[in-house]
Design a protein around this motif. Structure first.
Motif, PDB file in Angstrom:
ATOM      1  N   GLN A  48       0.819  -1.207   0.000  1.00  0.00           N
ATOM      2  CA  GLN A  48       0.000   0.000   0.000  1.00  0.00           C
ATOM      3  C   GLN A  48       0.855   1.259   0.000  1.00  0.00           C
ATOM      4  N   SER A  51       2.483   1.946  -3.316  1.00  0.00           N
ATOM      5  CA  SER A  51       1.521   2.346  -4.349  1.00  0.00           C
ATOM      6  C   SER A  51       1.007   3.769  -4.127  1.00  0.00           C
ATOM      7  N   CYS A  53      -0.732   4.771  -1.409  1.00  0.00           N
ATOM      8  CA  CYS A  53      -1.981   4.785  -0.636  1.00  0.00           C
ATOM      9  C   CYS A  53      -1.685   4.529   0.840  1.00  0.00           C
ATOM     10  N   ASN A  80      -7.582   6.082   3.585  1.00  0.00           N
ATOM     11  CA  ASN A  80      -7.439   6.015   2.121  1.00  0.00           C
ATOM     12  C   ASN A  80      -6.880   7.311   1.534  1.00  0.00           C
ATOM     13  N   GLN A  82      -4.294   9.295  -0.721  1.00  0.00           N
ATOM     14  CA  GLN A  82      -3.452   9.132  -1.907  1.00  0.00           C
ATOM     15  C   GLN A  82      -2.404  10.240  -1.927  1.00  0.00           C
ATOM     16  N   GLU A  98      -5.679  13.455  -3.906  1.00  0.00           N
ATOM     17  CA  GLU A  98      -7.141  13.460  -3.937  1.00  0.00           C
ATOM     18  C   GLU A  98      -7.677  14.038  -2.626  1.00  0.00           C
TER      19      GLU A  98
END
Length: 236
Positions: A48, A51, A53, A80, A82, A98
């Motif tokens: 995670q 990536s 995240c 969550n 980003q 985001e």
């Protein structure tokens, strides 16, 4: 040998997590002009993190100053998230990619609230309240200086000085706070005194739209402290 590889992998992930924690702390410190205590906890797997995240982050701060607002204690939890992980690993500042929904609990003691009176955010909000209650007190002709806030159980007292070319007027405003919905605040049982002479005393209610980026579950005044709990969207 497999155990050695596992230990190396674990150390690498801890290194990445530590790097992210430090980067997040640096980003948070850049958002405030002052903070006494700042704690950050990140929960994420290696896949995670790499990536970009972050599934879960907890932030605690005490005696932080954000754009002139003095916050006694604040606890935030976000999920969550980003981020620009590639840039962070190269030593560049952390950046949100985001919008993030952040759940928070905030406590502001009356001393910190009064220290915030000079901030543009709070003074603008209070000016909007005054002009809505007394439309004749327009900022164009009567500059307002907020001097004191006193908190009681669901009751707030505001003291201000309004100046004009001919005189200076002291205003004392008493009102009740009530959260009508997650996005709407109501002021009621309003009393206003001008130079200690009653000016307004009515049963009228005034509501304020808090905006679509907030979802407030609790907002109340208690003696010496303002408590707020809910969700707010943090945009990139």
């Amino acid at each position: 040998m497999p155990e050695d590889n596992l230990q190396k992998s674990s150390k690498k992930i801890r290194l990445i997590t530590n790097l992210l924690t430090k980067a997040l702390k640096l980003w948070l410190r850049a958002q405030v002009s002052q903070v006494s205590q700042l704690e950050v906890e990140i929960r994420a797997s290696d896949r995670q993190i790499l990536s970009g995240c972050i599934p879960w982050v907890s932030i605690f701060a005490s005696h932080a100053v954000y754009q002139g607002l003095h916050l006694t204690r604040i606890q935030l939890v976000a999920e969550n998230i980003q981020i620009n992980i590639g840039s962070v690993l190269k030593g560049q500042p952390l950046r949100l990619l985001e919008t993030v929904a952040v759940f928070g609990e905030l406590a502001v003691e009356d001393k910190d609230l009064n220290d915030s009176l000079s901030s543009e955010l709070l003074s603008t909000a209070l000016n909007d309240v005054l002009v809505k209650l007394l439309p004749e007190y327009s900022l164009k002709s009567k500059p307002i200086s907020w001097q004191k806030i006193t908190l009681d159980k669901d009751r707030v007292m505001l003291r201000a000085m309004v100046t004009s070319p001919s005189e200076a007027t002291h205003l004392d405003i008493y009102l009740d706070l009530e959260l009508l919905s997650p996005q709407e605040l109501q002021l009621s049982h309003i009393q206003i005194e001008r130079n200690e002479v009653p000016l307004l005393k009515g049963d009228g209610n005034y509501s304020f739209d808090l905006g679509s980026d907030v979802d407030i579950e609790e907002l109340r005044a208690i003696p010496g402290q303002l408590i707020c709990r809910g969700r707010i969207n943090v945009n990139p």
